[in-house]
Design an enzyme around this catalytic site. Structure first.
Site, PDB file in Angstrom:
ATOM      1  N   LYS A  79       0.853  -1.205   0.000  1.00 40.78           N
ATOM      2  CA  LYS A  79       0.000   0.000   0.000  1.00 40.78           C
ATOM      3  C   LYS A  79       0.879   1.241   0.000  1.00 40.78           C
ATOM      4  O   LYS A  79       1.911   1.288   0.686  1.00 40.78           O
ATOM      5  CB  LYS A  79      -0.906  -0.032   1.237  1.00 40.78           C
ATOM      6  CG  LYS A  79      -2.028   0.997   1.245  1.00 40.78           C
ATOM      7  CD  LYS A  79      -2.937   0.803   2.466  1.00 40.78           C
ATOM      8  CE  LYS A  79      -4.086   1.793   2.523  1.00 40.78           C
ATOM      9  NZ  LYS A  79      -4.930   1.604   3.726  1.00 40.78           N
ATOM     10  N   SER A 154      -9.938   2.260   2.771  1.00 39.12           N
ATOM     11  CA  SER A 154      -9.047   2.989   1.902  1.00 39.12           C
ATOM     12  C   SER A 154      -8.147   2.074   1.054  1.00 39.12           C
ATOM     13  O   SER A 154      -7.653   2.490   0.014  1.00 39.12           O
ATOM     14  CB  SER A 154      -8.161   3.922   2.726  1.00 39.12           C
ATOM     15  OG  SER A 154      -7.308   3.186   3.588  1.00 39.12           O
ATOM     16  N   SER A 178      -9.890  -0.257   6.907  1.00 44.28           N
ATOM     17  CA  SER A 178      -9.336  -0.156   5.544  1.00 44.28           C
ATOM     18  C   SER A 178      -8.657  -1.399   5.005  1.00 44.28           C
ATOM     19  O   SER A 178      -8.316  -1.454   3.830  1.00 44.28           O
ATOM     20  CB  SER A 178      -8.364   1.012   5.455  1.00 44.28           C
ATOM     21  OG  SER A 178      -9.095   2.202   5.393  1.00 44.28           O
TER      22      SER A 178
HETATM   23  N1  GLN Z   1     -13.223   4.438   6.318  1.00 40.77           N
HETATM   24  C1  GLN Z   1     -12.463   4.799   7.466  1.00 40.77           C
HETATM   25  C2  GLN Z   1     -12.061   6.237   7.381  1.00 40.77           C
HETATM   26  O1  GLN Z   1     -12.340   6.859   6.422  1.00 40.77           O
HETATM   27  C3  GLN Z   1     -11.314   3.872   7.658  1.00 40.77           C
HETATM   28  C4  GLN Z   1     -10.021   4.348   7.138  1.00 40.77           C
HETATM   29  C5  GLN Z   1      -8.892   3.426   7.419  1.00 40.77           C
HETATM   30  O2  GLN Z   1      -9.036   2.364   8.034  1.00 40.77           O
HETATM   31  N2  GLN Z   1      -7.727   3.853   7.010  1.00 40.77           N
HETATM   32  O3  GLN Z   1     -11.481   6.776   8.262  1.00 40.77           O
END
Ligand code: GLN
Length: 499
Positions: A79, A154, A178
């Protein structure tokens, strides 16, 4: 069967028996990336030469008879919020465009020391803020199951890469889901380890008290093997756990759930969940019961405040973490009109370099932390965090693992929630509590929803430090589901029509 469809552990044995070389395997992966990535946008950077050089090196070592680790020679995607020496690292943001880190994240050091070639850096919502990759400054990744839909976020770059056979393994980061949510909507396995189990050094910080790095794979054993590669104490991360949590690979060889108490979280089932999601989820539970597990119902009433608490704590931490992008130390620098002062350069750079969601969270977080409001917002959210931890501790008195669907729905359409941040946030209802409590969670594919033929994920949670339990139950359920499910998934990528 093409080599692309093979699991990482199968590939590892083929490498050991010299049925295939790492160069051949890595080249096959890169060819598939060249074919699919222009359409799916899973990778922001593909490191062709580097991957092949690393593959050649591991082949040479193997030829010399050197003792290599289990996944040596198996390539992996990383990532793009993990720092990599010599490889551009953007975190999906324009503000870091062109930034080439001078150091490797600890997890990157680990995969390199295990001799796993790096295929490239995968797309993500800007600074990992989002659930769809639509907040990436470099365009969204597409879900290989349906190109009109999001692969989750994400970490949608990693999930779409692994689901479409552009990588057998990937690394993700999970601050509020994410890793697990993208896994659920792409039919892959995603694990968020216990907070502190994997070093965060070199992970571009989002919410430092919530972030964890973990594996994204196509099956439970692969996730376990990758988990074992990346876990362990690191002096460079002050929150890194001192002790080892044992071998996940061993746990993934478990073949029985007899007597295992599985707690269904009342607040995360039924109303608000898509019918086809609930159906597959119930079926998975029935399989576990038939195999000897015992189902108990648990209640976590404080979960109703989880999203509200998370969307204060996380932006608060993010607003502070993102202060380092000041036009001086990293990446982009934009000169303002007229006379330039340090403040004006900083403001012009942040205005041009950050996207709308990042700005929204910086403003929200700064507000929540400002004097006079701290107790009302940040302080209250921290109290909710304690209540959630207490609810979970009580639930784990009754159950060995907890279970729920990973997400309320299957993959949503690109554009469906992008104009409505609140709708996007609500999607995280089932994943956020694990981050607030620091406990481990796994999303496991449990089949396709009948109404849309899209993947459904079930999420297992275990007490802190008991990550092995996830692999124990995951391995058994995966086997129980095998015939029904994984065949359709493994057959799927080569049929992907790319135009
Ligand atoms: N959807 C969550 C957010 O927008 C999770 C993001 C993540 O785990 N990096 O914060």
């Amino acid at each position: 069967m093409s080599v692309l469809n093979k699991s990482a552990h199968e590939l590892a044995s083929m490498l050991v028996s010299k049925e295939i070389s790492s160069v051949e395997l890595t080249r096959a992966q890169l060819d598939n990336i060249d074919k699919l990535n222009p359409r799916l946008n899973s990778y922001l950077t593909v490191t062709h030469e580097l991957a092949l050089t690393q593959a050649r090196q591991v082949d040479e070592l193997r030829a010399k008879g050197e003792k290599l680790s289990a996944l040596a020679g198996v390539p992996i995607a990383v990532k793009d919020n993990l720092t990599t020496i010599g490889i551009e690292t953007t975190a999906g943001s324009k503000i870091l465009q062109g930034w080439v880190p001078p150091y490797n994240a600890t997890v990157v050091e680990k995969i390199l020391s295990h001799r796993m070639p790096i295929l490239g850096k995968t797309n993500l919502d800007e600074f990992a803020m989002g659930s769809s990759t639509e907040n990436s400054a470099y365009g969204p990744s597409l879900n290989p199951w349906d190109l009109a839909r999001t692969p989750g976020g994400s970490g949608g770059g990693s999930s779409s890469a692994v689901a479409s056979m552009q990588a057998p393994l990937a690394l993700g980061s999970d601050t509020g889901g994410s890793i697990r949510f993208p896994a659920a909507v792409t039919g892959t396995v995603g694990v968020k380890p216990t907070y502190g189990a994997v070093s965060r050094y070199g992970l571009i910080a989002l919410g430092s008290s919530l972030d964890q790095i973990g594996p994204v794979t196509r099956n439970v054993l692969d996730a376990a093997m990758l988990h074992d590669v990346i876990a362990g104490h690191d002096d460079m991360d002050a929150t890194s756990l001192a002790e080892s949590l044992g071998s996940m690979t061993e746990a993934a060889k478990n073949d029985s759930v007899k007597g295992l108490k599985v707690g269904i979280i009342k607040e995360l089932t039924g109303e608000g969940f898509q019918a086809g999601v609930s159906e597959r989820f119930q079926e998975a539970l029935e399989l576990l019961v038939a195999a000897g597990a015992e189902i108990v119902e648990v209640s976590c009433p404080s979960f109703q405040y989880a999203i509200a608490a998370y969307y204060l704590i996380q932006p608060a931490e993010a607003s502070s973490n993102l202060a380092r992008f000041d036009s001086v130390r990293f990446g982009l620098r934009v000169m303002p009109e007229g006379a330039a002062t340090v403040e004006k350069v900083m403001a012009a750079t942040r205005e041009a370099g950050f996207g709308a969601e990042v700005k929204r969270r910086i403003i929200l977080g700064t507000y929540a932390l400002s004097s006079g409001y701290y107790d009302a917002y940040y302080g209250s959210a921290q109290k909710v965090r304690t209540l959630i931890q207490a609810d979970l501790a009580k639930a784990f008195e009754k159950a060995d693992v907890l279970v729920s669907p990973t997400a309320p729905t299957t993959a949503f359409l690109l554009g469906e929630k992008q104009e409505d941040p609140l709708a996007m946030y609500l999607n995280d209802i089932a994943t956020i509590p694990a981050n607030l409590a620091g406990i481990p969670g796994m999303s496991l594919p449990v089949g396709l929803a009948s109404e849309d033929n899209l993947p459904v994920g079930a999420q297992f949670l275990a007490p802190a430090r008991q990550d092995a339990r996830l692999y124990k139950v995951g391995a058994v359920l995966e086997k129980l589901l095998e015939n029904k499910w994984s065949k359709s998934m493994l057959d799927f990528a080569p049929k992907l029509e790319v135009n």
